[in-house]
Design a protein around this motif. Structure first.
Motif, PDB file in Angstrom:
ATOM      1  N   PHE A 268       7.740   4.186   8.753  1.00 23.98           N
ATOM      2  CA  PHE A 268       8.051   3.591  10.049  1.00 23.98           C
ATOM      3  C   PHE A 268       6.802   2.847  10.523  1.00 23.98           C
ATOM      4  CE2 PHE A 268      10.274   7.576   9.496  1.00 23.98           C
ATOM      5  CZ  PHE A 268      11.567   7.357   9.939  1.00 23.98           C
ATOM      6  N   ARG A 269       6.936   1.602  10.910  1.00 25.67           N
ATOM      7  CA  ARG A 269       5.808   0.810  11.396  1.00 25.67           C
ATOM      8  C   ARG A 269       5.790   0.782  12.921  1.00 25.67           C
ATOM      9  NH1 ARG A 269       2.209  -0.006   7.182  1.00 25.67           N
ATOM     10  NH2 ARG A 269       3.277  -0.887   5.363  1.00 25.67           N
ATOM     11  N   ASP A 270       4.576   0.555  13.461  1.00 29.50           N
ATOM     12  CA  ASP A 270       4.383   0.313  14.894  1.00 29.50           C
ATOM     13  C   ASP A 270       4.946   1.448  15.746  1.00 29.50           C
ATOM     14  OD1 ASP A 270       3.212  -2.232  14.362  1.00 29.50           O
ATOM     15  OD2 ASP A 270       5.223  -3.055  14.082  1.00 29.50           O
ATOM     16  N   GLN A 271       4.592   2.670  15.370  1.00 36.22           N
ATOM     17  CA  GLN A 271       5.010   3.862  16.102  1.00 36.22           C
ATOM     18  C   GLN A 271       3.762   4.500  16.731  1.00 36.22           C
ATOM     19  OE1 GLN A 271       8.285   4.732  16.266  1.00 36.22           O
ATOM     20  NE2 GLN A 271       8.898   3.091  14.872  1.00 36.22           N
ATOM     21  N   HIS A 272       3.594   4.313  18.013  1.00 35.59           N
ATOM     22  CA  HIS A 272       2.383   4.789  18.682  1.00 35.59           C
ATOM     23  C   HIS A 272       2.743   6.049  19.473  1.00 35.59           C
ATOM     24  CE1 HIS A 272       0.281   1.258  17.283  1.00 35.59           C
ATOM     25  NE2 HIS A 272       1.325   0.545  17.679  1.00 35.59           N
ATOM     26  N   LEU A 273       2.598   7.175  18.803  1.00 32.14           N
ATOM     27  CA  LEU A 273       3.064   8.450  19.329  1.00 32.14           C
ATOM     28  C   LEU A 273       1.929   9.264  19.914  1.00 32.14           C
ATOM     29  CD1 LEU A 273       5.294   9.577  16.310  1.00 32.14           C
ATOM     30  CD2 LEU A 273       5.967   8.198  18.286  1.00 32.14           C
TER      31      LEU A 273
ATOM     32  N   LEU B 289       2.030   3.079  -0.169  1.00 29.26           N
ATOM     33  CA  LEU B 289       2.025   2.596   1.208  1.00 29.26           C
ATOM     34  C   LEU B 289       0.643   2.105   1.593  1.00 29.26           C
ATOM     35  CD1 LEU B 289       3.335   2.309   4.057  1.00 29.26           C
ATOM     36  CD2 LEU B 289       2.540   4.648   4.511  1.00 29.26           C
ATOM     37  N   ARG B 290       0.583   0.896   2.131  1.00 25.21           N
ATOM     38  CA  ARG B 290      -0.631   0.403   2.771  1.00 25.21           C
ATOM     39  C   ARG B 290      -0.501   0.661   4.263  1.00 25.21           C
ATOM     40  NH1 ARG B 290      -3.733  -5.434   1.978  1.00 25.21           N
ATOM     41  NH2 ARG B 290      -5.542  -4.893   3.280  1.00 25.21           N
ATOM     42  N   TRP B 291      -1.386   1.442   4.794  1.00 27.69           N
ATOM     43  CA  TRP B 291      -1.312   1.881   6.177  1.00 27.69           C
ATOM     44  C   TRP B 291      -1.763   0.800   7.146  1.00 27.69           C
ATOM     45  CZ3 TRP B 291       0.784   6.557   7.339  1.00 27.69           C
ATOM     46  CH2 TRP B 291       0.836   7.518   6.330  1.00 27.69           C
ATOM     47  N   ARG B 292      -1.183   0.857   8.340  1.00 27.40           N
ATOM     48  CA  ARG B 292      -1.687   0.150   9.517  1.00 27.40           C
ATOM     49  C   ARG B 292      -1.696   1.161  10.662  1.00 27.40           C
ATOM     50  NH1 ARG B 292       2.418  -4.013   8.187  1.00 27.40           N
ATOM     51  NH2 ARG B 292       3.566  -3.322  10.041  1.00 27.40           N
ATOM     52  N   PRO B 293      -2.530   0.969  11.681  1.00 28.10           N
ATOM     53  CA  PRO B 293      -2.462   1.882  12.827  1.00 28.10           C
ATOM     54  C   PRO B 293      -1.038   1.927  13.385  1.00 28.10           C
ATOM     55  CG  PRO B 293      -4.436   0.538  12.965  1.00 28.10           C
ATOM     56  CD  PRO B 293      -3.637  -0.013  11.822  1.00 28.10           C
TER      57      PRO B 293
ATOM     58  N   ILE C 216       4.906  14.935   8.122  1.00 31.00           N
ATOM     59  CA  ILE C 216       4.974  13.675   8.876  1.00 31.00           C
ATOM     60  C   ILE C 216       3.549  13.272   9.228  1.00 31.00           C
ATOM     61  CG2 ILE C 216       5.907  12.509  10.893  1.00 31.00           C
ATOM     62  CD1 ILE C 216       8.057  14.732  11.004  1.00 31.00           C
ATOM     63  N   LEU C 217       3.093  12.165   8.655  1.00 28.24           N
ATOM     64  CA  LEU C 217       1.706  11.718   8.785  1.00 28.24           C
ATOM     65  C   LEU C 217       1.659  10.422   9.573  1.00 28.24           C
ATOM     66  CD1 LEU C 217      -1.214  12.383   7.801  1.00 28.24           C
ATOM     67  CD2 LEU C 217      -0.770  10.856   5.865  1.00 28.24           C
ATOM     68  N   ARG C 218       0.751  10.371  10.549  1.00 25.50           N
ATOM     69  CA  ARG C 218       0.630   9.200  11.431  1.00 25.50           C
ATOM     70  C   ARG C 218      -0.772   8.622  11.311  1.00 25.50           C
ATOM     71  NH1 ARG C 218      -0.913   8.558  17.028  1.00 25.50           N
ATOM     72  NH2 ARG C 218      -1.321  10.801  17.145  1.00 25.50           N
ATOM     73  N   ALA C 219      -0.862   7.313  11.141  1.00 20.76           N
ATOM     74  CA  ALA C 219      -2.147   6.630  11.046  1.00 20.76           C
ATOM     75  C   ALA C 219      -2.688   6.337  12.440  1.00 20.76           C
ATOM     76  CB  ALA C 219      -1.999   5.336  10.253  1.00 20.76           C
ATOM     77  N   VAL C 220      -3.864   6.877  12.743  1.00 19.22           N
ATOM     78  CA  VAL C 220      -4.537   6.622  14.015  1.00 19.22           C
ATOM     79  C   VAL C 220      -5.553   5.497  13.849  1.00 19.22           C
ATOM     80  CG1 VAL C 220      -5.943   7.628  15.853  1.00 19.22           C
ATOM     81  CG2 VAL C 220      -4.189   9.018  14.711  1.00 19.22           C
ATOM     82  N   HIS C 221      -6.409   5.630  12.832  1.00 21.13           N
ATOM     83  CA  HIS C 221      -7.392   4.588  12.513  1.00 21.13           C
ATOM     84  C   HIS C 221      -7.507   4.518  10.997  1.00 21.13           C
ATOM     85  CE1 HIS C 221     -10.972   2.034  12.966  1.00 21.13           C
ATOM     86  NE2 HIS C 221     -11.436   2.698  11.931  1.00 21.13           N
ATOM     87  N   VAL C 222      -7.397   3.296  10.459  1.00 19.64           N
ATOM     88  CA  VAL C 222      -7.481   3.133   9.010  1.00 19.64           C
ATOM     89  C   VAL C 222      -8.422   1.981   8.689  1.00 19.64           C
ATOM     90  CG1 VAL C 222      -5.213   4.095   8.506  1.00 19.64           C
ATOM     91  CG2 VAL C 222      -5.416   1.666   9.036  1.00 19.64           C
ATOM     92  N   PRO C 223      -9.036   1.999   7.506  1.00 24.46           N
ATOM     93  CA  PRO C 223      -9.899   0.873   7.108  1.00 24.46           C
ATOM     94  C   PRO C 223      -9.081  -0.399   6.918  1.00 24.46           C
ATOM     95  CG  PRO C 223      -9.570   2.400   5.279  1.00 24.46           C
ATOM     96  CD  PRO C 223      -8.974   3.051   6.486  1.00 24.46           C
ATOM     97  N   ASP C 224      -9.773  -1.529   6.987  1.00 19.90           N
ATOM     98  CA  ASP C 224      -9.085  -2.805   6.796  1.00 19.90           C
ATOM     99  C   ASP C 224      -8.466  -2.898   5.407  1.00 19.90           C
ATOM    100  OD1 ASP C 224      -9.760  -3.624   9.348  1.00 19.90           O
ATOM    101  OD2 ASP C 224     -11.591  -4.647   8.691  1.00 19.90           O
ATOM    102  N   VAL C 225      -9.149  -2.338   4.421  1.00 19.57           N
ATOM    103  CA  VAL C 225      -8.665  -2.342   3.043  1.00 19.57           C
ATOM    104  C   VAL C 225      -8.930  -0.961   2.456  1.00 19.57           C
ATOM    105  CG1 VAL C 225      -8.882  -3.361   0.743  1.00 19.57           C
ATOM    106  CG2 VAL C 225      -9.144  -4.810   2.775  1.00 19.57           C
ATOM    107  N   GLY C 226      -7.974  -0.457   1.692  1.00 21.52           N
ATOM    108  CA  GLY C 226      -8.157   0.838   1.049  1.00 21.52           C
ATOM    109  C   GLY C 226      -7.514   1.960   1.830  1.00 21.52           C
ATOM    110  N   GLY C 227      -7.544   3.157   1.256  1.00 21.86           N
ATOM    111  CA  GLY C 227      -6.967   4.322   1.904  1.00 21.86           C
ATOM    112  C   GLY C 227      -5.459   4.414   1.795  1.00 21.86           C
ATOM    113  N   ASP C 228      -4.868   3.705   0.828  1.00 16.99           N
ATOM    114  CA  ASP C 228      -3.414   3.788   0.624  1.00 16.99           C
ATOM    115  C   ASP C 228      -3.020   5.214   0.217  1.00 16.99           C
ATOM    116  OD1 ASP C 228      -3.616   1.072   0.976  1.00 16.99           O
ATOM    117  OD2 ASP C 228      -2.878   0.541  -1.021  1.00 16.99           O
ATOM    118  N   THR C 229      -1.755   5.543   0.441  1.00 17.17           N
ATOM    119  CA  THR C 229      -1.197   6.794  -0.066  1.00 17.17           C
ATOM    120  C   THR C 229      -0.075   6.478  -1.037  1.00 17.17           C
ATOM    121  OG1 THR C 229      -1.740   7.973   1.982  1.00 17.17           O
ATOM    122  CG2 THR C 229      -0.117   8.996   0.537  1.00 17.17           C
ATOM    123  N   LEU C 230      -0.020   7.251  -2.122  1.00 11.47           N
ATOM    124  CA  LEU C 230       1.021   7.115  -3.126  1.00 11.47           C
ATOM    125  C   LEU C 230       1.860   8.386  -3.144  1.00 11.47           C
ATOM    126  CD1 LEU C 230      -1.862   5.846  -4.325  1.00 11.47           C
ATOM    127  CD2 LEU C 230      -0.346   5.204  -6.194  1.00 11.47           C
ATOM    128  N   TRP C 231       3.155   8.218  -3.424  1.00 15.42           N
ATOM    129  CA  TRP C 231       4.065   9.360  -3.564  1.00 15.42           C
ATOM    130  C   TRP C 231       4.740   9.283  -4.923  1.00 15.42           C
ATOM    131  CZ3 TRP C 231       3.049   7.134   1.042  1.00 15.42           C
ATOM    132  CH2 TRP C 231       2.771   7.977   2.132  1.00 15.42           C
TER     133      TRP C 231
END
Length: 288
Positions: free
Chosen positions: A63-68, A247-251, A128-143
């Motif tokens: 889910f994108r753009d979820q500011h919980l 998945l490439r994360w965004r805040p 259920i994992l939520r991105a708060v702050h992520v680097p501009d590049v890197g830190g992807d998660t794979l399943w």
């Protein structure tokens, strides 16, 4: 070990359409991006049913753009069950919400294929994992889809795995940070758990590989060398791209995965930059 047999494992039969969500698959068998849902708002029973079906079909939802807030994060998880209070990881604003902070002073340790908290007698149904702050590049998660991985095993290997049980133990990971009385108390509260090497999902009857490199110590009733050889073979099944999505994360990105049917790997390629995530896990049942 027998030669691997990569076989098509996707269910390409037409699926019933979704009416309340927009779903875009990320691979043939695992991963789907969901649009048209605001997770900060309470679900309806009808929306819950669609999301639950999507989770069972695709095993991880994005889910994108979820500011919980932490409360909204926890309340969303409660639709699927009771949120776990993790015994070892640091907490965020609520005890049910784990804070995973990595950076220059705390390098990543999640870059190993694993299933969350499999050392428990009743491991999590989902995370259920939520991105708060992520680097501009890197830190992807794979399943990795461990049901597809099981389907891809040779027939002789499937027969060999029938009835085998493996021991899962927190001392292989979190236990290394404890000593003395702290370790003793934790071992008394969380003794090693024994689960089937091949687990069956109750909703679908799908069989899947249920061992992982972080928590599984050995297979019962096998000699140590045979146990290690077999486990190493099974651990490696998660590493094949045919069974994966990424998945490439965004805040504000949220990932919800079926912790029973998948393993995941958080890439540690962003050091020394900061990656801050918050997670809620949902207590599951005893694997069978």
């Amino acid at each position: 070990m027998p030669v691997r047999e990569l076989t098509p494992t996707g269910d390409f039969s037409p699926r019933a359409p979704y009416e309340l969500i927009e779903l875009a698959p990320c691979s043939p068998t695992i991963g789907a991006e969901i649009a048209g849902v605001d997770l900060a708002r309470p679900l309806t029973p009808e929306l819950f049913q669609e999301l639950n079906r999507a989770l069972l079909e695709w095993k991880v939802l994005f889910f994108r753009d979820q500011h919980l807030t932490a409360h909204q994060h926890r309340d969303f998880a409660r639709w699927w069950g009771v949120p776990e209070i993790h015994p070892f990881l640091p907490k965020a604003d609520l005890p049910e919400v784990v804070r995973l902070s990595r950076g220059a002073d705390s390098p990543a340790v999640e870059n190993v294929w694993h299933s969350d908290v499999s050392f428990d007698v009743t491991p999590p149904m989902g995370s259920i994992l939520r991105a708060v702050h992520v680097p501009d590049v890197g830190g992807d998660t794979l399943w990795a889809d461990m049901a597809a991985a099981y389907d891809g095993l040779p027939g002789a290997m499937k027969s060999r795995l029938q009835g085998l049980r493996a021991v899962h133990d927190f001392t292989q990971s979190f236990g290394k940070r404890l000593s003395g009385e702290d370790l003793t108390r934790a071992q008394e509260k969380y003794p090693p758990a024994v689960h089937p090497v091949v687990r069956t999902l109750p909703e679908s009857g799908r069989k899947l590989i249920y061992v992982n490199r972080i928590f599984t110590s050995h297979i019962e009733d096998l000699e140590p060398e045979e146990s290690r050889e077999l486990l190493d073979f099974l651990f490696d099944q998660a590493r094949h791209p045919e069974y994966q999505c990424r998945l490439r994360w965004r805040p504000g990105t949220v990932a919800f995965w079926d912790n029973r049917a998948t393993q995941h790997y958080a890439s540690g390629d962003y050091y020394p930059h900061t990656r801050l995530m918050e997670r809620v896990t949902i207590i599951g049942d005893r694997p069978a």
